[in-house]
Structures are given as structure tokens and as C-alpha cells.
Design an enzyme around this catalytic site. Sequence first.
Site, mmCIF file in Angstrom:
data_model
loop_
_atom_site.group_PDB
_atom_site.id
_atom_site.type_symbol
_atom_site.label_atom_id
_atom_site.label_comp_id
_atom_site.label_asym_id
_atom_site.label_seq_id
_atom_site.Cartn_x
_atom_site.Cartn_y
_atom_site.Cartn_z
ATOM 1 N N HIS A 1 0.852 -1.192 0.000
ATOM 2 C CA HIS A 1 0.000 0.000 0.000
ATOM 3 C C HIS A 1 0.882 1.233 0.000
ATOM 4 C CE1 HIS A 1 -3.186 2.786 1.112
ATOM 5 N NE2 HIS A 1 -3.996 1.867 0.625
ATOM 6 N N ASP B 1 -7.946 -5.757 0.348
ATOM 7 C CA ASP B 1 -8.405 -6.584 -0.766
ATOM 8 C C ASP B 1 -7.963 -8.032 -0.660
ATOM 9 O OD1 ASP B 1 -9.844 -4.630 -2.048
ATOM 10 O OD2 ASP B 1 -8.040 -3.770 -2.920
#
Length: 434
Positions: free
Chosen positions: A311, A369
Site C-alpha cells: 500500500h 483486498d
Amino acid sequence: MTDRTATLTFSDGAPPVTFPVLAGTVGPDVIDIRTLYAKTGKFTYDTGFLSTASCNSTITYIDGDKGELLYRGYPIEELATKCDFLEVCHLLLYGELPDSTEKIAFSGRVTKHTMVNEQMQFFLRGFRRDAHPMAVMTGLVGALSAFYPDSINLHDANQRDISAIRLIAKMPTLVAMAYKYSVGQPYMYPRNDLSYAANFMRMMFATPCEDFKINEVLVRAMDRIFILHADHEQNASTSTVRLCASSGTNPFAAIAAGVACLWGPAHGGANEACLNMLYDIQAQGGAAKIGDFIAKVKDKNSTVKLMGFGHRVYKNYDPRAKLMRETCYEVLDALGLGDDPLFKLAMTLEKIAVEDEYFVSRKLYPNVDYYSGIVQKAIGIPVPLFTAIFSLARTVGWIAQLNEMIADPEYKIGRPRQLFTGQTRRSVVPLAQR
Ligand code: CMC
């Protein structure tokens, strides 16, 4: 504002220039360089916005090193366990959680707008049945501005509020319609006596011949997916919405731009890509093949990534991933799928990756996710619809950010500059002489 300043010096003897340092309530200070060009004739260069705060905001705060996510100051862990999605929508849009009277009023407003113009189904018919749901959603959301021309004036706070409610209310209806169209089943009208998540699931899974049987665990899981995806400060799609709306376009068009941006596999498309990755590893031999897969991910010459990992902001475990993993256990347990091979594969892959030097040194941890695909698949959501559900949930964040920008007295059209590295001025040689 702080009383501190930052001074920029130049090695070519140009005079130094000083800028104010601004402080937020929490998080890194920023150097206010808005006068840089006027003072020096120079721009800053920051492709990918690695060091640039593009706005000030009061909505969402992330501490990427701690793995902390707050909506309006409330930790995501508390919101996910103590509130439902519509309460979180109220919080993001208006700044505070609703009390019980406000909650009833807000839910009532949203449910009054859950139907879409009947004409919308004819618009939908123009798509191929096998179109990707995100292609369909980009079109449907953009088309809302044609159906609701009475709420498209971005500069009218009342119209912005109505369009916000319309978008939050109609997104579940549109996503479910996109799904029903793809499988050739009749559309199911919304039922306003159900909760937001239950109504969505019913529109997805009921048919005129068989109603949807509510399973509270699955409804709660869906609601949690919505809460965890509701906002995430200035990510790619939110920045897209802000930039798009900064031109003064209407809210529906700006949100359609956000949907389009979200589709990419580096952003919202990662949940679909992650599940497909797990299927691929399973097809190649499952856990025994994890080593080969990790080797491919680490190979500098390959483009393979461990989807659902990494991320831009989190350099620690994404707090949403922890909550999603918890939900994953609950859902698989409720469905008697505790031994689901895909979930087991995901757990093994995660364990290997978080201990591997490549991932450790780059601070790559699972993001939301990684587990959301497994939960959605268990609920019965088809894989290509995952990102459309993300867009449904993120709509409230996009619209809250858009409203914040328009109400900001410092708001200007977004217009980045560039470092030009192309041809300098030259003359066109007539065709016959080229
Ligand atoms: N698998 C393997 N290597 C990775 C991964 C990954 N998933 N993510 C980053 N890296 C490596 C990258 O190759 C680079 O290595 P090196 O320093 O050797 O060149 C290093 O880690 C830094 O990565 P980066 O690409 O500079 O990081 P970024 O901040 O530009 O990208 C990201 C962030 C999310 C796009 C990226 O981590 C990624 O593509 N992850 C997979 C897709 C994914 O799961 N996306 C969902 C994000 S969360 C949901 C959302 O908010 O949309």
C-alpha cells in the site's frame, strides 16, 4: 499554521526563499509552497504525489506506520463493530455520528431514493450482457446526471446534498441491476423495509420466484465490507473525483470518474485480481506452488505482483485487512466452509509472505483486498462484481470529499504543471520535403 518556516536554497547562487510550515491536528506537517512559482519561476516535481498534500481535509486520517485508520477521528475498528454503514455515511457526510432520531431521519431519506428512473433499464440494455460490471457502472453512474438534472448544480449546497443522498441510495440498485442484466434475470426493485446491506443482497439474489432468505452473518459481513471501503483519504479515485469536480462539473459525472479510476488493478480492481491470483495458484498445484509464485513475484524481470499486498500509505498491516480476515472466519464458519481450500491457501500464502525478507524489507503487508474477495465469493458475489461493490461503498467517501472541496474557500480548479522534456519549438516541413 506554525511559526516555523522552511527555507529553500539553490546551488546556483539564486537567493534563498522561505515558506510557511503548516501543521494539521495530527500527521506530518506540510510546507506551503503555493508561492514557489511566483517567487522563483520554478515548479516542484512529484510524480505519483509521493510527497504532496493536494488539499486539506477533516474527513479521514491514516497513520500508515501504525496501521491506523480514522473516519472523523473514530477508529475503523470501533466503527466496524459498533455502527452500521448508514451511520458511517452520516458521519462522513456531515461530520458526526447520528443520534437515534437523526439515524431514522437519514435512513428514511436514503431509502426514499433507492429506486432509479425506470428508463435506466433501457439504457442498461445497450450494453453487451458480458460487459464488465465496472464498464457498465461507469456508464450508469455518468448517466444519472441525465436522469436527475434537478440536482446537478455543484455550487448549490442543497442540490449537492440531494445528489449525495441519491448516489448513496441508488448505487446498490445500479450494481444489482448490472448483475441481473449480466445473468439475464429480471431486476428486483428495492425494498425499503430492509437494511441498506440486506436490501442490496436481496436485489442481487432474490428472483420473482424465490425471495432472499436473510442470513444475519452474511448481511453483517456485507455491511462491514461497505464500512471498510467507505473512505480512504486522498487515494487515486478520490483525487480523481476532486480533480474532476474542481472544473465545476456535476456530482454524478465526478463520481463516474471515480468509478473509472477505481477499476484499475492497482486500486479497487485488486480484490478481483487477488482472487484470480489465488485461483491460478490453486490450479497450478495449490500450497506446494507458493514457492514458485513468490519467486516470480520477486523476479525483477517479471511484472507479477502479490495482489492484495502493499500500500502506498500503510507500511504496516492494513487495519481493514485485520477486520476483513475476522469477517472471513465468521462467514466461512456460518456457511460451513471452514475448510475452504482457497481461504487456507490465502492464509498459507500470507504467512509465507509476511516472513519473507523481500516483503519485510519493503514493508509489504496484506491490504483490505486480500480477504475481501474470499468473503464476497463465499457470500455468492461473482468475482467480476467485486470492484463494483467497492465503488458502491466508496461513493459516500467520494461525495464527502467532493463536498468538502467545493465548500473550501481556498478551492480552485486543479491544474498541475509539468517538467517538459519534449521537442522545443520547430517549424513544420512541407509534406513533399519530409
Ligand atoms: N507484490 C510484490 N512487490 C510489490 C508489491 C506487491 N503487491 N507492492 C509493492 N511491491 C514492491 C515494488 O515492486 C517495489 O519494489 P522495488 O523497491 O524493488 O522496486 C516496492 O515494493 C515499493 O512499491 P511501489 O510500487 O513503489 O509502491 P507504490 O506505493 O507505488 O504502490 C500499490 C502501492 C498498492 C500500487 C502496490 O503495492 C501494488 O501494486 N499492490 C498490489 C495491488 C493491490 O493490492 N492494490 C490494492 C491497494 S489497497 C485498496 C485500495 O486502496 O485501492
